[in-house]
Design a protein around this motif. Structure first.
Motif, PDB file in Angstrom:
ATOM      1  N   ASP A 144       7.538   3.535   4.804  1.00  0.00           N
ATOM      2  CA  ASP A 144       7.054   4.879   4.495  1.00  0.00           C
ATOM      3  C   ASP A 144       5.828   4.851   3.583  1.00  0.00           C
ATOM      4  O   ASP A 144       4.818   5.479   3.845  1.00  0.00           O
ATOM      5  CB  ASP A 144       8.174   5.724   3.870  1.00  0.00           C
ATOM      6  CG  ASP A 144       9.063   4.927   2.919  1.00  0.00           C
ATOM      7  OD1 ASP A 144       8.662   3.804   2.547  1.00  0.00           O
ATOM      8  OD2 ASP A 144      10.140   5.425   2.555  1.00  0.00           O
ATOM      9  N   LEU A 145       5.888   4.070   2.497  1.00  0.00           N
ATOM     10  CA  LEU A 145       4.796   4.090   1.521  1.00  0.00           C
ATOM     11  C   LEU A 145       3.640   3.172   1.918  1.00  0.00           C
ATOM     12  O   LEU A 145       2.469   3.514   1.752  1.00  0.00           O
ATOM     13  CB  LEU A 145       5.345   3.680   0.153  1.00  0.00           C
ATOM     14  CG  LEU A 145       4.396   3.786  -1.035  1.00  0.00           C
ATOM     15  CD1 LEU A 145       3.910   5.220  -1.207  1.00  0.00           C
ATOM     16  CD2 LEU A 145       5.079   3.302  -2.303  1.00  0.00           C
ATOM     17  N   ASN A 146       3.957   1.988   2.417  1.00  0.00           N
ATOM     18  CA  ASN A 146       2.925   1.018   2.784  1.00  0.00           C
ATOM     19  C   ASN A 146       3.159   0.501   4.198  1.00  0.00           C
ATOM     20  O   ASN A 146       3.496  -0.655   4.398  1.00  0.00           O
ATOM     21  CB  ASN A 146       2.958  -0.173   1.813  1.00  0.00           C
ATOM     22  CG  ASN A 146       2.310   0.165   0.499  1.00  0.00           C
ATOM     23  OD1 ASN A 146       1.211   0.708   0.481  1.00  0.00           O
ATOM     24  ND2 ASN A 146       2.989  -0.139  -0.583  1.00  0.00           N
ATOM     25  N   PRO A 147       2.931   1.347   5.166  1.00  0.00           N
ATOM     26  CA  PRO A 147       3.295   0.953   6.535  1.00  0.00           C
ATOM     27  C   PRO A 147       2.484  -0.211   7.084  1.00  0.00           C
ATOM     28  O   PRO A 147       2.854  -0.780   8.100  1.00  0.00           O
ATOM     29  CB  PRO A 147       3.071   2.231   7.350  1.00  0.00           C
ATOM     30  CG  PRO A 147       2.156   3.065   6.536  1.00  0.00           C
ATOM     31  CD  PRO A 147       2.430   2.727   5.112  1.00  0.00           C
ATOM     32  N   VAL A 148       1.359  -0.570   6.430  1.00  0.00           N
ATOM     33  CA  VAL A 148       0.547  -1.671   6.964  1.00  0.00           C
ATOM     34  C   VAL A 148       0.665  -2.934   6.106  1.00  0.00           C
ATOM     35  O   VAL A 148      -0.021  -3.920   6.372  1.00  0.00           O
ATOM     36  CB  VAL A 148      -0.938  -1.271   7.138  1.00  0.00           C
ATOM     37  CG1 VAL A 148      -1.069  -0.145   8.148  1.00  0.00           C
ATOM     38  CG2 VAL A 148      -1.574  -0.902   5.815  1.00  0.00           C
ATOM     39  N   ASP A 149       1.512  -2.923   5.096  1.00  0.00           N
ATOM     40  CA  ASP A 149       1.677  -4.115   4.250  1.00  0.00           C
ATOM     41  C   ASP A 149       2.908  -4.902   4.690  1.00  0.00           C
ATOM     42  O   ASP A 149       3.995  -4.350   4.810  1.00  0.00           O
ATOM     43  CB  ASP A 149       1.861  -3.705   2.776  1.00  0.00           C
ATOM     44  CG  ASP A 149       0.546  -3.296   2.152  1.00  0.00           C
ATOM     45  OD1 ASP A 149      -0.413  -3.062   2.931  1.00  0.00           O
ATOM     46  OD2 ASP A 149       0.469  -3.198   0.918  1.00  0.00           O
ATOM     47  N   SER A 150       2.718  -6.193   4.881  1.00  0.00           N
ATOM     48  CA  SER A 150       3.853  -6.996   5.343  1.00  0.00           C
ATOM     49  C   SER A 150       4.818  -7.313   4.206  1.00  0.00           C
ATOM     50  O   SER A 150       5.953  -7.689   4.436  1.00  0.00           O
ATOM     51  CB  SER A 150       3.344  -8.303   5.942  1.00  0.00           C
ATOM     52  OG  SER A 150       2.852  -9.132   4.902  1.00  0.00           O
ATOM     53  N   GLY A 151       4.341  -7.218   2.947  1.00  0.00           N
ATOM     54  CA  GLY A 151       5.160  -7.640   1.815  1.00  0.00           C
ATOM     55  C   GLY A 151       4.808  -9.056   1.383  1.00  0.00           C
ATOM     56  O   GLY A 151       5.208  -9.498   0.306  1.00  0.00           O
ATOM     57  N   ILE A 152       4.068  -9.776   2.210  1.00  0.00           N
ATOM     58  CA  ILE A 152       3.601 -11.113   1.845  1.00  0.00           C
ATOM     59  C   ILE A 152       2.125 -10.973   1.460  1.00  0.00           C
ATOM     60  O   ILE A 152       1.360 -10.329   2.190  1.00  0.00           O
ATOM     61  CB  ILE A 152       3.772 -12.090   3.031  1.00  0.00           C
ATOM     62  CG1 ILE A 152       5.271 -12.233   3.355  1.00  0.00           C
ATOM     63  CG2 ILE A 152       3.127 -13.440   2.747  1.00  0.00           C
ATOM     64  CD1 ILE A 152       5.558 -13.023   4.598  1.00  0.00           C
ATOM     65  N   PRO A 153       1.694 -11.535   0.327  1.00  0.00           N
ATOM     66  CA  PRO A 153       0.305 -11.340  -0.133  1.00  0.00           C
ATOM     67  C   PRO A 153      -0.698 -11.744   0.954  1.00  0.00           C
ATOM     68  O   PRO A 153      -0.567 -12.786   1.583  1.00  0.00           O
ATOM     69  CB  PRO A 153       0.182 -12.254  -1.342  1.00  0.00           C
ATOM     70  CG  PRO A 153       1.582 -12.438  -1.839  1.00  0.00           C
ATOM     71  CD  PRO A 153       2.463 -12.368  -0.633  1.00  0.00           C
ATOM     72  N   GLY A 154      -1.678 -10.877   1.158  1.00  0.00           N
ATOM     73  CA  GLY A 154      -2.765 -11.199   2.082  1.00  0.00           C
ATOM     74  C   GLY A 154      -2.442 -11.008   3.549  1.00  0.00           C
ATOM     75  O   GLY A 154      -3.279 -11.300   4.404  1.00  0.00           O
ATOM     76  N   LEU A 155      -1.245 -10.535   3.859  1.00  0.00           N
ATOM     77  CA  LEU A 155      -0.865 -10.345   5.267  1.00  0.00           C
ATOM     78  C   LEU A 155      -0.635  -8.861   5.542  1.00  0.00           C
ATOM     79  O   LEU A 155       0.189  -8.228   4.888  1.00  0.00           O
ATOM     80  CB  LEU A 155       0.448 -11.076   5.558  1.00  0.00           C
ATOM     81  CG  LEU A 155       0.410 -12.488   6.111  1.00  0.00           C
ATOM     82  CD1 LEU A 155       1.815 -12.898   6.516  1.00  0.00           C
ATOM     83  CD2 LEU A 155      -0.531 -12.607   7.284  1.00  0.00           C
ATOM     84  N   PHE A 156      -1.373  -8.355   6.515  1.00  0.00           N
ATOM     85  CA  PHE A 156      -1.287  -6.919   6.820  1.00  0.00           C
ATOM     86  C   PHE A 156      -0.956  -6.710   8.296  1.00  0.00           C
ATOM     87  O   PHE A 156      -1.223  -7.570   9.130  1.00  0.00           O
ATOM     88  CB  PHE A 156      -2.596  -6.234   6.425  1.00  0.00           C
ATOM     89  CG  PHE A 156      -2.917  -6.444   4.970  1.00  0.00           C
ATOM     90  CD1 PHE A 156      -2.366  -5.618   3.999  1.00  0.00           C
ATOM     91  CD2 PHE A 156      -3.700  -7.531   4.557  1.00  0.00           C
ATOM     92  CE1 PHE A 156      -2.613  -5.849   2.649  1.00  0.00           C
ATOM     93  CE2 PHE A 156      -3.943  -7.766   3.220  1.00  0.00           C
ATOM     94  CZ  PHE A 156      -3.398  -6.929   2.256  1.00  0.00           C
ATOM     95  N   LEU A 157      -0.366  -5.547   8.594  1.00  0.00           N
ATOM     96  CA  LEU A 157       0.152  -5.285   9.944  1.00  0.00           C
ATOM     97  C   LEU A 157      -0.503  -4.032  10.523  1.00  0.00           C
ATOM     98  O   LEU A 157      -0.748  -3.069   9.792  1.00  0.00           O
ATOM     99  CB  LEU A 157       1.665  -5.050   9.898  1.00  0.00           C
ATOM    100  CG  LEU A 157       2.496  -6.017   9.068  1.00  0.00           C
ATOM    101  CD1 LEU A 157       3.931  -5.515   8.957  1.00  0.00           C
ATOM    102  CD2 LEU A 157       2.459  -7.411   9.684  1.00  0.00           C
ATOM    103  N   ALA A 158      -0.757  -4.047  11.816  1.00  0.00           N
ATOM    104  CA  ALA A 158      -1.317  -2.854  12.457  1.00  0.00           C
ATOM    105  C   ALA A 158      -0.904  -2.788  13.914  1.00  0.00           C
ATOM    106  O   ALA A 158      -0.791  -3.810  14.586  1.00  0.00           O
ATOM    107  CB  ALA A 158      -2.851  -2.860  12.359  1.00  0.00           C
ATOM    108  N   GLY A 159      -0.676  -1.578  14.368  1.00  0.00           N
ATOM    109  CA  GLY A 159      -0.454  -1.347  15.795  1.00  0.00           C
ATOM    110  C   GLY A 159       0.960  -1.617  16.258  1.00  0.00           C
ATOM    111  O   GLY A 159       1.916  -1.603  15.480  1.00  0.00           O
ATOM    112  N   ALA A 160       1.094  -1.882  17.556  1.00  0.00           N
ATOM    113  CA  ALA A 160       2.400  -1.965  18.193  1.00  0.00           C
ATOM    114  C   ALA A 160       3.168  -3.225  17.820  1.00  0.00           C
ATOM    115  O   ALA A 160       4.298  -3.407  18.291  1.00  0.00           O
ATOM    116  CB  ALA A 160       2.248  -1.867  19.702  1.00  0.00           C
ATOM    117  N   ALA A 161       2.595  -4.095  16.988  1.00  0.00           N
ATOM    118  CA  ALA A 161       3.355  -5.252  16.515  1.00  0.00           C
ATOM    119  C   ALA A 161       4.545  -4.798  15.671  1.00  0.00           C
ATOM    120  O   ALA A 161       5.542  -5.509  15.548  1.00  0.00           O
ATOM    121  CB  ALA A 161       2.465  -6.182  15.696  1.00  0.00           C
ATOM    122  N   THR A 162       4.437  -3.597  15.082  1.00  0.00           N
ATOM    123  CA  THR A 162       5.533  -3.109  14.253  1.00  0.00           C
ATOM    124  C   THR A 162       6.420  -2.101  14.984  1.00  0.00           C
ATOM    125  O   THR A 162       7.315  -1.529  14.378  1.00  0.00           O
ATOM    126  CB  THR A 162       5.020  -2.457  12.952  1.00  0.00           C
ATOM    127  OG1 THR A 162       4.122  -1.400  13.304  1.00  0.00           O
ATOM    128  CG2 THR A 162       4.293  -3.458  12.090  1.00  0.00           C
TER     129      THR A 162
END
Lengths: 241, 345
Positions: B302-320
């Motif tokens: 909800d708050l950080n939908p593009v953050d993976s939780g691992i430093p330097g790794l970000f998520l976008a699109g249908a991968a999630t």
């Protein structure tokens, strides 16, 4: 499919084998008529939509709000009268099932609660009548005495532009195979004659210039008949808008 | 600044790379296939639901912005084979053909997307056995070329059925989730067919219609303006009818409470969305958390939908998870911003 226990199945769903008028199927050779809906006729929906009365049918998504408030279905308790179901059958084109409701569908009393409540703005009352018209036009509903009277009335009126009551009465008797006693007929004729209302035969009224008016009306009626006839050759009348 | 790695060249990846280029960050765009654009380009999507814009009008600008940028280094036909944490970002191994190249990157955006469900796994629908049972991704190409014919005999169909939720909402194939797009895309296809060929009858078999939010409009229009018909019930099996010349869809019409067997000239399966092979690969490479469905999971959806939780790794699109193109584009923008902030600090 074959069935083994006849008494468990509705009589009208069984198919029997008769030889010389004798049922020889017995309990072991009775076949069950399939109730699978196997073909759909998209032309029914096109026909229903072909007039403004039926246009809103395509909006229906089968929520059942109409049936839930229907005074025939719910209050009167005629559960066979289900406007939601009639609409669905016409939408998907399931003619065989729809024909079963050819007379029931006319039980609507036009309270219009369904139209007031429909979340998608379906004019349910109009649409149900239009579906009923389809069934009548395709001959699914038996012609009623009222239908026959209507036809005789129109024919009578078209002849001279003025109704000839005595002739209409004679025609009605003929159509329905009724026979009013001669005494009764004479009494009626005398009463009409006395009151100056027996305009029949040589006494019949005429409308001036009626033949021209009649040809216009007849042409229009013939056109209406063509437009309303379902299953005519070619695309359905009106077609989808 | 070391480049920011964008993994995946579909709508989300293109959007992220384009945004990074726009703010002047060096970008390394890596795509497994030999072309950019992802599923929309691969399957030649026709019109996009719900606005019926041609897919080219959306993919074209995304592609041109990336292809015209000097600060985006593009690597096609390339996969990620190794990744380890380095001082600030990651040291990654990129494999193209037989050569592996090691690069230092300052942050990584994972836009590895989805794959369409393989409809052969839903064997009772006969996909792969009967030529006229099609997957809706193949129909996109037919619509795009305006050539709607039965593959078996090249004849135009008279009656088409769409079956929704193929490989979705189905524990038998292990996919209990909703693909979100099947309803609206099937309805869009039916509308497209009816617009171009009003003589073809279009029936949609559904359990629920999930054209959520403003997409409802297309659903309503499909009924009112285009005469698409909806039958509630899930088809149980598809067999051959009429000497093999047509298909027979057997199911229960749950509104009639009655079995139904209807012949069709063509049956189109709304196949679901699954995590792509690339998405599964990166999950294991980076040791990312995945949900029970196999999609990557943001730490705080909800708050950080593009953050993976691992430093330097970000998520976008249908991968999630299953996503429409506009959502993927938006997430690409968000991930670009978050990755840039991380790389800069």
């Amino acid at each position: 499919m074959p069935i083994v226990e006849k008494s468990l199945v509705e009589v009208e769903r069984t198919e029997t084998l008769e030889v010389d008028g004798i049922d020889v199927s017995g309990d072991w050779n009775t076949f069950l008529k399939s109730r699978v809906s196997s073909d759909l006729d998209a032309r029914i929906l096109d026909w229903v939509k072909g007039e403004p009365q039926g246009e809103t049918i395509s909006r229906c998504w089968q929520c059942g709000t109409c049936t839930a408030g229907c005074c025939m279905h719910t209050d009167y308790g005629l559960t066979d009268f289900n406007p939601r179901y009639f609409i669905y059958l016409a939408q998907i084109g399931y003619e065989e099932e729809l024909r079963k409701y050819a007379t029931t569908i006319w039980r609507c009393v036009s309270c219009n609660k369904c139209v007031e409540r429909c979340p998608k703005g379906v004019k349910v009352e109009e649409v149900v009548h239009r579906i009923g018209s389809y069934l009548t036009a395709t001959g699914a509903a038996p012609e009623s005495p009222a239908d026959r009277f209507d036809r005789a009335y129109t024919k009578n009126l078209l002849r001279r532009g003025v109704l000839d009551e005595a002739e209409l009465f004679r025609e009605y008797e003929r159509l329905e195979g009724r026979k009013t006693p001669t005494r009764e007929l004479l009494r009626m004729a005398w009463t009409l004659l006395k009151s100056g209302r027996l305009h029949t035969g040589p006494l019949a009224h005429r409308t001036r210039g009626w033949s021209r008016m009649r040809s216009v009306l007849e042409a229009q009626l013939a056109e209406d008949d063509r437009a309303h006839a379902p299953r005519s050759r070619g695309p359905p009348a009106g077609g989808p808008r | 600044m070391n480049p920011i790695l964008v993994l995946g060249g579909g709508p989300a990846g293109l959007s992220a790379a384009g945004e990074l280029a726009a703010i002047g960050a060096p970008t390394l765009l890596v795509e497994r296939e030999s072309y950019l654009g992802g599923n929309p380009v691969r399957w030649q999507y026709s019109l996009l639901a719900p606005d019926l814009h041609p897919a080219e009008d959306v993919m074209g600008p995304l592609l041109r912005r990336v292809e015209g940028s000097a600060s985006i280094e593009r690597r096609l036909g390339t996969t990620l084979v190794s990744a380890e944490r380095s001082a600030k970002g990651y040291r990654v191994g990129l494999k193209n053909a037989d050569t592996v190249e090691t690069r230092e990157v300052s942050a990584v955006i994972l836009a590895t997307g989805f794959d369409h469900f393989d409809s052969r796994r839903k064997f009772e629908y006969g996909y792969g056995r009967y030529p006229d049972v099609l997957d809706f991704k193949e129909v996109e190409k037919m619509l795009h070329e305006d050539r709607i014919v039965r593959p078996s005999d090249g004849q135009p169909p008279k009656r088409i059925a769409w079956i929704l939720c193929v490989g979705s909402r189905d524990v038998q194939v292990g996919n209990p989730w909703c693909c979100r797009m099947g309803c609206v895309v099937s309805i869009k296809q039916a509308v497209e067919v009816r617009q171009k060929h009003p003589e073809i009858d279009a029936y949609v078999y559904y359990m629920d219609i999930r054209t959520y939010g403003l997409w409802e409009d297309l659903y309503w229009k499909s009924m009112q303006d285009h005469g698409v018909k909806f039958i509630r019930g899930r088809i149980g099996q598809v067999t051959l009818a009429e000497g093999g010349s047509r298909l027979l869809a057997t199911g229960e019409d749950t509104i009639l409470s009655r079995p139904t067997e209807v012949p069709f000239d063509m049956i189109i399966l709304a196949s679901g969305m699954e995590p792509s092979a690339g998405t599964r690969d990166v999950a294991s490479l980076f040791g990312l958390p995945v949900g029970p469905e196999g999609f990557l999971t943001p730490r705080e959806s909800d708050l950080n939908p593009v953050d993976s939780g691992i430093p330097g790794l970000f998520l976008a699109g249908a991968a999630t998870g299953p996503k429409a193109i506009p959502d993927a584009v938006t997430e690409g923008m968000g991930a670009a911003l978050r990755a840039y902030q991380y790389a800069r600090d």
